[in-house]
Design a protein around this motif. Structure first.
Motif, PDB file in Angstrom:
ATOM      1  N   TYR A  66       0.831  -1.209   0.000  1.00 16.02           N
ATOM      2  CA  TYR A  66       0.000   0.000   0.000  1.00 16.02           C
ATOM      3  C   TYR A  66       0.863   1.255   0.000  1.00 16.02           C
ATOM      4  O   TYR A  66       0.432   2.310  -0.435  1.00 16.02           O
ATOM      5  CB  TYR A  66      -0.965   0.003   1.185  1.00 16.02           C
ATOM      6  N   LEU A  67       2.075   1.126   0.510  1.00 16.65           N
ATOM      7  CA  LEU A  67       3.025   2.252   0.485  1.00 16.65           C
ATOM      8  C   LEU A  67       3.859   2.233  -0.795  1.00 16.65           C
ATOM      9  O   LEU A  67       4.819   2.984  -0.923  1.00 16.65           O
ATOM     10  CB  LEU A  67       3.948   2.190   1.705  1.00 16.65           C
ATOM     11  N   GLU A  68       3.476   1.376  -1.735  1.00 13.35           N
ATOM     12  CA  GLU A  68       4.133   1.226  -3.042  1.00 13.35           C
ATOM     13  C   GLU A  68       5.586   0.768  -2.932  1.00 13.35           C
ATOM     14  O   GLU A  68       6.440   1.195  -3.681  1.00 13.35           O
ATOM     15  CB  GLU A  68       4.018   2.513  -3.862  1.00 13.35           C
ATOM     16  N   LYS A  69       5.851  -0.123  -1.974  1.00 11.02           N
ATOM     17  CA  LYS A  69       7.194  -0.654  -1.800  1.00 11.02           C
ATOM     18  C   LYS A  69       7.346  -2.045  -2.401  1.00 11.02           C
ATOM     19  O   LYS A  69       8.355  -2.702  -2.186  1.00 11.02           O
ATOM     20  CB  LYS A  69       7.587  -0.664  -0.321  1.00 11.02           C
ATOM     21  N   GLN A  70       6.355  -2.521  -3.151  1.00 11.57           N
ATOM     22  CA  GLN A  70       6.431  -3.777  -3.903  1.00 11.57           C
ATOM     23  C   GLN A  70       6.881  -4.972  -3.070  1.00 11.57           C
ATOM     24  O   GLN A  70       7.829  -5.652  -3.413  1.00 11.57           O
ATOM     25  CB  GLN A  70       7.352  -3.590  -5.113  1.00 11.57           C
ATOM     26  N   ASN A  71       6.191  -5.243  -2.013  1.00 11.28           N
ATOM     27  CA  ASN A  71       6.490  -6.383  -1.164  1.00 11.28           C
ATOM     28  C   ASN A  71       5.909  -7.673  -1.744  1.00 11.28           C
ATOM     29  O   ASN A  71       6.607  -8.655  -1.917  1.00 11.28           O
ATOM     30  CB  ASN A  71       5.953  -6.131   0.249  1.00 11.28           C
ATOM     31  N   PHE A  72       4.616  -7.678  -1.997  1.00 13.20           N
ATOM     32  CA  PHE A  72       3.921  -8.814  -2.606  1.00 13.20           C
ATOM     33  C   PHE A  72       3.177  -8.331  -3.844  1.00 13.20           C
ATOM     34  O   PHE A  72       1.958  -8.391  -3.914  1.00 13.20           O
ATOM     35  CB  PHE A  72       2.906  -9.430  -1.629  1.00 13.20           C
ATOM     36  N   PRO A  73       3.874  -7.838  -4.849  1.00 10.45           N
ATOM     37  CA  PRO A  73       3.208  -7.185  -5.975  1.00 10.45           C
ATOM     38  C   PRO A  73       2.336  -8.100  -6.824  1.00 10.45           C
ATOM     39  O   PRO A  73       1.410  -7.629  -7.458  1.00 10.45           O
ATOM     40  CB  PRO A  73       4.367  -6.632  -6.804  1.00 10.45           C
ATOM     41  N   SER A  74       2.571  -9.378  -6.826  1.00 13.56           N
ATOM     42  CA  SER A  74       1.818 -10.257  -7.709  1.00 13.56           C
ATOM     43  C   SER A  74       0.489 -10.727  -7.120  1.00 13.56           C
ATOM     44  O   SER A  74      -0.305 -11.328  -7.806  1.00 13.56           O
ATOM     45  CB  SER A  74       2.671 -11.477  -8.072  1.00 13.56           C
ATOM     46  N   LEU A  75       0.236 -10.466  -5.869  1.00 15.41           N
ATOM     47  CA  LEU A  75      -0.969 -10.989  -5.238  1.00 15.41           C
ATOM     48  C   LEU A  75      -2.242 -10.300  -5.700  1.00 15.41           C
ATOM     49  O   LEU A  75      -3.192 -10.934  -6.089  1.00 15.41           O
ATOM     50  CB  LEU A  75      -0.866 -10.922  -3.716  1.00 15.41           C
ATOM     51  N   THR A  76      -2.288  -9.007  -5.607  1.00 20.27           N
ATOM     52  CA  THR A  76      -3.502  -8.281  -5.980  1.00 20.27           C
ATOM     53  C   THR A  76      -3.196  -6.804  -6.126  1.00 20.27           C
ATOM     54  O   THR A  76      -2.208  -6.303  -5.593  1.00 20.27           O
ATOM     55  CB  THR A  76      -4.611  -8.508  -4.928  1.00 20.27           C
ATOM     56  N   SER A  77      -4.063  -6.101  -6.803  1.00 19.20           N
ATOM     57  CA  SER A  77      -3.909  -4.659  -6.963  1.00 19.20           C
ATOM     58  C   SER A  77      -4.284  -3.961  -5.662  1.00 19.20           C
ATOM     59  O   SER A  77      -5.213  -4.375  -4.974  1.00 19.20           O
ATOM     60  CB  SER A  77      -4.828  -4.174  -8.088  1.00 19.20           C
ATOM     61  N   ARG A  78      -3.591  -2.920  -5.339  1.00 23.45           N
ATOM     62  CA  ARG A  78      -3.865  -2.169  -4.108  1.00 23.45           C
ATOM     63  C   ARG A  78      -4.587  -0.852  -4.404  1.00 23.45           C
ATOM     64  O   ARG A  78      -4.888  -0.102  -3.497  1.00 23.45           O
ATOM     65  CB  ARG A  78      -2.555  -1.839  -3.377  1.00 23.45           C
ATOM     66  N   GLU A  79      -4.839  -0.558  -5.660  1.00 23.09           N
ATOM     67  CA  GLU A  79      -5.378   0.741  -6.050  1.00 23.09           C
ATOM     68  C   GLU A  79      -6.722   1.061  -5.413  1.00 23.09           C
ATOM     69  O   GLU A  79      -6.953   2.180  -4.985  1.00 23.09           O
ATOM     70  CB  GLU A  79      -5.508   0.837  -7.561  1.00 23.09           C
ATOM     71  N   PHE A  80      -7.625   0.091  -5.356  1.00 29.34           N
ATOM     72  CA  PHE A  80      -8.959   0.358  -4.828  1.00 29.34           C
ATOM     73  C   PHE A  80      -8.914   0.950  -3.428  1.00 29.34           C
ATOM     74  O   PHE A  80      -9.454   2.011  -3.167  1.00 29.34           O
ATOM     75  CB  PHE A  80      -9.810  -0.922  -4.828  1.00 29.34           C
ATOM     76  N   LEU A  81      -8.252   0.258  -2.530  1.00 25.66           N
ATOM     77  CA  LEU A  81      -8.215   0.720  -1.141  1.00 25.66           C
ATOM     78  C   LEU A  81      -7.334   1.954  -0.981  1.00 25.66           C
ATOM     79  O   LEU A  81      -7.669   2.860  -0.220  1.00 25.66           O
ATOM     80  CB  LEU A  81      -7.754  -0.401  -0.212  1.00 25.66           C
ATOM     81  N   THR A  82      -6.229   2.010  -1.707  1.00 27.24           N
ATOM     82  CA  THR A  82      -5.365   3.190  -1.648  1.00 27.24           C
ATOM     83  C   THR A  82      -6.141   4.421  -2.094  1.00 27.24           C
ATOM     84  O   THR A  82      -6.094   5.468  -1.443  1.00 27.24           O
ATOM     85  CB  THR A  82      -4.110   2.995  -2.525  1.00 27.24           C
ATOM     86  N   ASN A  83      -6.891   4.301  -3.186  1.00 28.42           N
ATOM     87  CA  ASN A  83      -7.691   5.430  -3.672  1.00 28.42           C
ATOM     88  C   ASN A  83      -8.805   5.788  -2.697  1.00 28.42           C
ATOM     89  O   ASN A  83      -9.087   6.961  -2.467  1.00 28.42           O
ATOM     90  CB  ASN A  83      -8.269   5.118  -5.051  1.00 28.42           C
ATOM     91  N   LEU A  84      -9.444   4.790  -2.129  1.00 25.85           N
ATOM     92  CA  LEU A  84     -10.507   5.025  -1.152  1.00 25.85           C
ATOM     93  C   LEU A  84      -9.987   5.841   0.029  1.00 25.85           C
ATOM     94  O   LEU A  84     -10.661   6.728   0.534  1.00 25.85           O
ATOM     95  CB  LEU A  84     -11.074   3.697  -0.647  1.00 25.85           C
ATOM     96  N   MET A  85      -8.760   5.551   0.448  1.00 20.05           N
ATOM     97  CA  MET A  85      -8.191   6.231   1.610  1.00 20.05           C
ATOM     98  C   MET A  85      -7.564   7.575   1.254  1.00 20.05           C
ATOM     99  O   MET A  85      -7.147   8.312   2.131  1.00 20.05           O
ATOM    100  CB  MET A  85      -7.181   5.320   2.295  1.00 20.05           C
ATOM    101  N   GLY A  86      -7.463   7.891  -0.045  1.00 18.31           N
ATOM    102  CA  GLY A  86      -6.951   9.204  -0.430  1.00 18.31           C
ATOM    103  C   GLY A  86      -5.519   9.191  -0.922  1.00 18.31           C
ATOM    104  O   GLY A  86      -4.881  10.229  -0.985  1.00 18.31           O
ATOM    105  N   GLY A  87      -4.977   8.021  -1.218  1.00 17.29           N
ATOM    106  CA  GLY A  87      -3.620   7.931  -1.736  1.00 17.29           C
ATOM    107  C   GLY A  87      -2.657   7.304  -0.746  1.00 17.29           C
ATOM    108  O   GLY A  87      -3.005   7.029   0.405  1.00 17.29           O
ATOM    109  N   VAL A  88      -1.448   7.084  -1.215  1.00 14.23           N
ATOM    110  CA  VAL A  88      -0.415   6.414  -0.417  1.00 14.23           C
ATOM    111  C   VAL A  88      -0.116   7.184   0.872  1.00 14.23           C
ATOM    112  O   VAL A  88      -0.064   6.608   1.959  1.00 14.23           O
ATOM    113  CB  VAL A  88       0.876   6.229  -1.245  1.00 14.23           C
TER     114      VAL A  88
END
Length: 114
Positions: A66-88
């Motif tokens: 969610y902080l865009e540090k690519q820990n588990f990038p292949s699992l799922t997109s984080r955009e939905f929740l990141t956008n809901l919360m207002g960004g990184v």
């Protein structure tokens, strides 16, 4: 944790505020590894800095993604929740505010299983 402790429990998330509350609750749980009673006593000063840094480096959590540090990038997109919360930065601020100031989380008692 409570994974194998008793019956399975399910709580439906009813709104965006509850979803953000769950986000903070889940992603701050690892702090108990370094500050065991932080939920009861809170975190101040040096302990806050240590806890915040710990979360930003703890590789067994999706928080890094969610902080865009690519820990588990292949699992799922984080955009939905990141956008809901207002960004990184807002995701990070929301977590840090709760750690540092123990700000009230929306419907906390309705969505957290203790």
């Amino acid at each position: 944790g409570h994974l194998f402790d008793g019956r399975y429990k399910l709580i439906h998330i009813k709104n965006d505020n509850q979803l953000m509350t769950i986000f903070v609750y889940i992603h701050t749980n690892p702090i108990a590894i370094i500050v065991p009673s932080w939920k009861e006593k809170g975190i101040k000063g040096e302990k806050f800095q240590k806890a915040s840094k710990f979360l930003e480096e703890y590789k067994w959590s999706s928080y890094l993604d969610y902080l865009e540090k690519q820990n588990f990038p292949s699992l799922t997109s984080r955009e939905f929740l990141t956008n809901l919360m207002g960004g990184v930065q807002e995701c990070q601020r929301f977590v840090n505010d709760w750690l540092q100031f123990k700000k009230e989380l929306a419907d906390f008692d309705k969505v957290v299983i203790e």
